[in-house]
Design an enzyme around this catalytic site. Structure first.
Site, PDB file in Angstrom:
ATOM      1  N   ASP A 133      64.457  60.173  10.110  1.00 17.60           N
ATOM      2  CA  ASP A 133      64.042  59.708  11.273  1.00 17.60           C
ATOM      3  C   ASP A 133      62.580  60.175  11.273  1.00 17.60           C
ATOM      4  O   ASP A 133      62.186  60.965  11.308  1.00 17.60           O
ATOM      5  CB  ASP A 133      64.505  59.999  12.519  1.00 17.60           C
ATOM      6  CG  ASP A 133      63.471  58.364  13.268  1.00 17.60           C
ATOM      7  OD1 ASP A 133      62.490  58.216  12.784  1.00 17.60           O
ATOM      8  OD2 ASP A 133      63.923  58.751  14.197  1.00 17.60           O
TER       9      ASP A 133
ATOM     10  N   ASN B 190      54.487  63.606  21.976  1.00 16.77           N
ATOM     11  CA  ASN B 190      55.015  64.013  21.112  1.00 16.77           C
ATOM     12  C   ASN B 190      54.696  65.656  20.175  1.00 16.77           C
ATOM     13  O   ASN B 190      55.487  66.618  20.227  1.00 16.77           O
ATOM     14  CB  ASN B 190      55.208  63.392  20.074  1.00 16.77           C
ATOM     15  CG  ASN B 190      56.036  61.920  20.510  1.00 16.77           C
ATOM     16  OD1 ASN B 190      57.230  61.575  21.311  1.00 16.77           O
ATOM     17  ND2 ASN B 190      55.926  61.222  19.798  1.00 16.77           N
TER      18      ASN B 190
ATOM     19  N   LYS C 171      52.327  59.577  21.248  1.00 19.79           N
ATOM     20  CA  LYS C 171      51.694  60.665  20.112  1.00 19.79           C
ATOM     21  C   LYS C 171      51.229  61.664  20.454  1.00 19.79           C
ATOM     22  O   LYS C 171      51.598  62.842  20.434  1.00 19.79           O
ATOM     23  CB  LYS C 171      50.811  60.087  19.259  1.00 19.79           C
ATOM     24  CG  LYS C 171      51.465  58.327  18.334  1.00 19.79           C
ATOM     25  CD  LYS C 171      49.782  58.191  17.472  1.00 19.79           C
ATOM     26  CE  LYS C 171      50.733  56.690  16.978  1.00 19.79           C
ATOM     27  NZ  LYS C 171      51.622  57.100  16.237  1.00 19.79           N
TER      28      LYS C 171
ATOM     29  N   GLY D  74      53.874  63.028  12.018  1.00 15.86           N
ATOM     30  CA  GLY D  74      52.396  63.691  12.138  1.00 15.86           C
ATOM     31  C   GLY D  74      52.377  64.038  13.374  1.00 15.86           C
ATOM     32  O   GLY D  74      51.388  65.040  13.154  1.00 15.86           O
ATOM     33  N   ASP D  75      52.735  63.449  14.815  1.00 12.91           N
ATOM     34  CA  ASP D  75      52.664  64.440  15.862  1.00 12.91           C
ATOM     35  C   ASP D  75      53.249  65.297  15.589  1.00 12.91           C
ATOM     36  O   ASP D  75      52.998  66.434  16.633  1.00 12.91           O
ATOM     37  CB  ASP D  75      53.925  63.050  17.015  1.00 12.91           C
ATOM     38  CG  ASP D  75      53.298  61.646  17.150  1.00 12.91           C
ATOM     39  OD1 ASP D  75      51.802  61.887  16.498  1.00 12.91           O
ATOM     40  OD2 ASP D  75      53.803  61.645  17.189  1.00 12.91           O
TER      41      ASP D  75
ATOM     42  N   GLY E  19      53.300  67.283   1.742  1.00 11.42           N
ATOM     43  CA  GLY E  19      52.283  68.313   2.360  1.00 11.42           C
ATOM     44  C   GLY E  19      51.391  67.517   2.775  1.00 11.42           C
ATOM     45  O   GLY E  19      50.536  66.800   3.694  1.00 11.42           O
TER      46      GLY E  19
ATOM     47  N   THR F 279      47.531  64.561   5.937  1.00 13.89           N
ATOM     48  CA  THR F 279      48.518  64.609   6.366  1.00 13.89           C
ATOM     49  C   THR F 279      48.389  63.808   4.820  1.00 13.89           C
ATOM     50  O   THR F 279      49.199  62.163   4.999  1.00 13.89           O
ATOM     51  CB  THR F 279      49.497  64.325   7.433  1.00 13.89           C
ATOM     52  OG1 THR F 279      48.604  63.180   8.186  1.00 13.89           O
ATOM     53  CG2 THR F 279      49.171  65.662   8.151  1.00 13.89           C
ATOM     54  N   LEU F 280      49.435  63.898   4.130  1.00 15.25           N
ATOM     55  CA  LEU F 280      50.401  63.758   2.705  1.00 15.25           C
ATOM     56  C   LEU F 280      52.257  63.204   3.339  1.00 15.25           C
ATOM     57  O   LEU F 280      53.093  63.341   2.223  1.00 15.25           O
ATOM     58  CB  LEU F 280      49.738  63.870   1.651  1.00 15.25           C
ATOM     59  CG  LEU F 280      48.201  64.800   0.937  1.00 15.25           C
ATOM     60  CD1 LEU F 280      47.725  64.737   0.490  1.00 15.25           C
ATOM     61  CD2 LEU F 280      47.251  62.555   1.482  1.00 15.25           C
ATOM     62  N   GLY F 281      52.148  62.959   3.878  1.00 13.68           N
ATOM     63  CA  GLY F 281      53.852  62.815   4.261  1.00 13.68           C
ATOM     64  C   GLY F 281      54.586  63.324   3.526  1.00 13.68           C
ATOM     65  O   GLY F 281      54.537  65.186   4.022  1.00 13.68           O
TER      66      GLY F 281
HETATM   67  O1  RIB Z   1      53.989  58.303  16.193  1.00 11.96           O
HETATM   68  C1  RIB Z   1      54.952  58.243  16.970  1.00 11.96           C
HETATM   69  C2  RIB Z   1      55.253  57.527  18.299  1.00 11.96           C
HETATM   70  O2  RIB Z   1      54.153  56.102  18.652  1.00 11.96           O
HETATM   71  C3  RIB Z   1      55.937  56.742  18.832  1.00 11.96           C
HETATM   72  O3  RIB Z   1      56.849  58.349  19.930  1.00 11.96           O
HETATM   73  C4  RIB Z   1      56.097  56.421  19.559  1.00 11.96           C
HETATM   74  O4  RIB Z   1      55.702  56.306  21.227  1.00 11.96           O
HETATM   75  C5  RIB Z   1      54.342  55.720  19.378  1.00 11.96           C
HETATM   76  O5  RIB Z   1      53.448  56.017  20.534  1.00 11.96           O
HETATM   77 NA    NA Z   2      62.631  63.203  14.340  1.00  7.22          NA
END
Ligand code: RIB
Ligand code: NA
Length: 318
Positions: free
Chosen positions: A255, A43, A40, A260-261, A234, A229-231
């Site tokens: 995907d 990312n 997280k 969230g990240d 929004g 955060t609500l996917g």
């Molecule tokens: O939020 C997604 C992340 O959560 C993934 O990249 C995985 O590594 C987990 O930690």
């Molecule tokens: Na992605």
């Protein structure tokens, strides 16, 4: 150039398995595998960097091939990272299943991430940063120390309580200026917080709440800004005297791992870009997350500043 955003958190080697449907207990399924950089914290750092804001990631890896992969990815993508190498613990690894709807199930072995100690985190970048971000894939004592230090130095501190678990102590919220949970994390926080007066709050109940009630619940955490955060719906932004939903941008998700990240990293970058304007930053973060879910992978799926600008131009004029 000085880092304006500093993210202290997790690096994880992601093993993403794409399947038609999730496996049931006892079942074996064939899948397509795409390994990639994740975690997280990392990312979020990739999202903020690519969104165009000088960002530094600080995290721990093992002395192993996955750790070498972390350095390679950072180098190739221009992500500034201070990797603390742990001798005894391995680099974090996640097994991620993604179904045809783009939903995910994640198992994460955090390894070296939990061994990032207070003494491992250099103080200097924290004192110069405008925004400092932590998540819950780290040692929570280290995260609390980072946020406390950064806030004393005048940085905006962001805490993303992901994933929510027993070791996330609500005392950390004292050092937090912006709390960004998703629906499930928000529900868990509400149930755990004595000031909310609720114990059996659910995601369904959250989604039925009138905005003023949701705002009142956000206020019980005693944090200046709460963003739920609500996917695909929004996010909800709550500040002491103002609250509003910021709508998502509709896209076809392939995907949703790391959405969230993308939001948190995009929001941190947005705060810098838009002179700390929370609503503009949230609108920008929604765009970063929308683009990220249209691509495979987590860190590797984060959009660039140009892509975000083009996307927002089209949306805002549509
Ligand atoms: O939020 C997604 C992340 O959560 C993934 O990249 C995985 O590594 C987990 O930690
Ligand atoms: Na992605």
């Amino acid at each position: 150039m000085k880092a304006r955003v500093v993210i202290v958190g997790s690096y994880v080697q992601d093993l993403s398995f794409y399947v038609a449907e999730f496996a049931r207990p006892g079942e074996t399924l064939p899948a397509d595998l795409r390994p990639g950089a994740g975690g997280k914290g990392f990312n979020q750092a990739v999202a903020a960097t690519q969104a165009g804001v000088p960002t530094l990631f600080i995290g721990a890896i093992g002395h192993d091939a996955a750790g070498a992969g972390a350095r390679d990815f950072a180098r190739q993508h221009g992500v500034r990272a201070e990797f603390v190498v742990k001798k005894k613990e391995p680099t974090g690894v996640a097994s991620i299943a993604i179904n045809a709807a783009g939903q995910n199930q994640i198992l994460v072995a955090l390894g070296a991430n939990l061994a990032l100690h207070i003494r491992d985190v250099p103080i200097r970048p924290l004192t110069g940063a405008e925004v400092v971000v932590c998540q819950a894939e780290s040692d929570m004592k280290t995260a609390a120390h980072v946020l406390r230090t950064a806030r004393r130095q005048g940085a905006v501190t962001i805490f993303n309580p992901a994933p929510m678990h027993a070791k996330v102590d609500l005392a950390i919220l004292r050092h937090v200026e912006v709390l960004i949970p998703n629906e499930a994390e928000f529900v868990a926080l509400v149930n755990r917080s004595p000031r909310s007066g609720l114990k059996n709050f659910t995601t369904e109940a959250l989604l039925r709440l009138a905005p003023d009630r949701l705002h009142a619940l956000c206020r019980t955490f005693n944090v200046p800004i709460v963003i739920v955060t609500l996917g695909a719906r929004g996010c909800f932004v709550s500040q002491p005297d103002v609250y509003a939903r910021v709508n998502a941008h509709g896209v076809d998700a392939v995907d949703t791992t790391g959405a969230g990240d993308a939001f948190v990293g995009g929001f941190a970058a947005g705060l810098v870009k838009f002179n700390k304007n929370v609503f503009e930053a949230a609108h920008f973060a929604n765009a970063v997350a929308a683009l990220a879910v249209t691509r495979h992978g987590t860190a590797s799926g984060m959009p660039t500043a140009r892509e975000i600008a083009r996307f927002l131009r089209r949306r805002d004029h549509a």
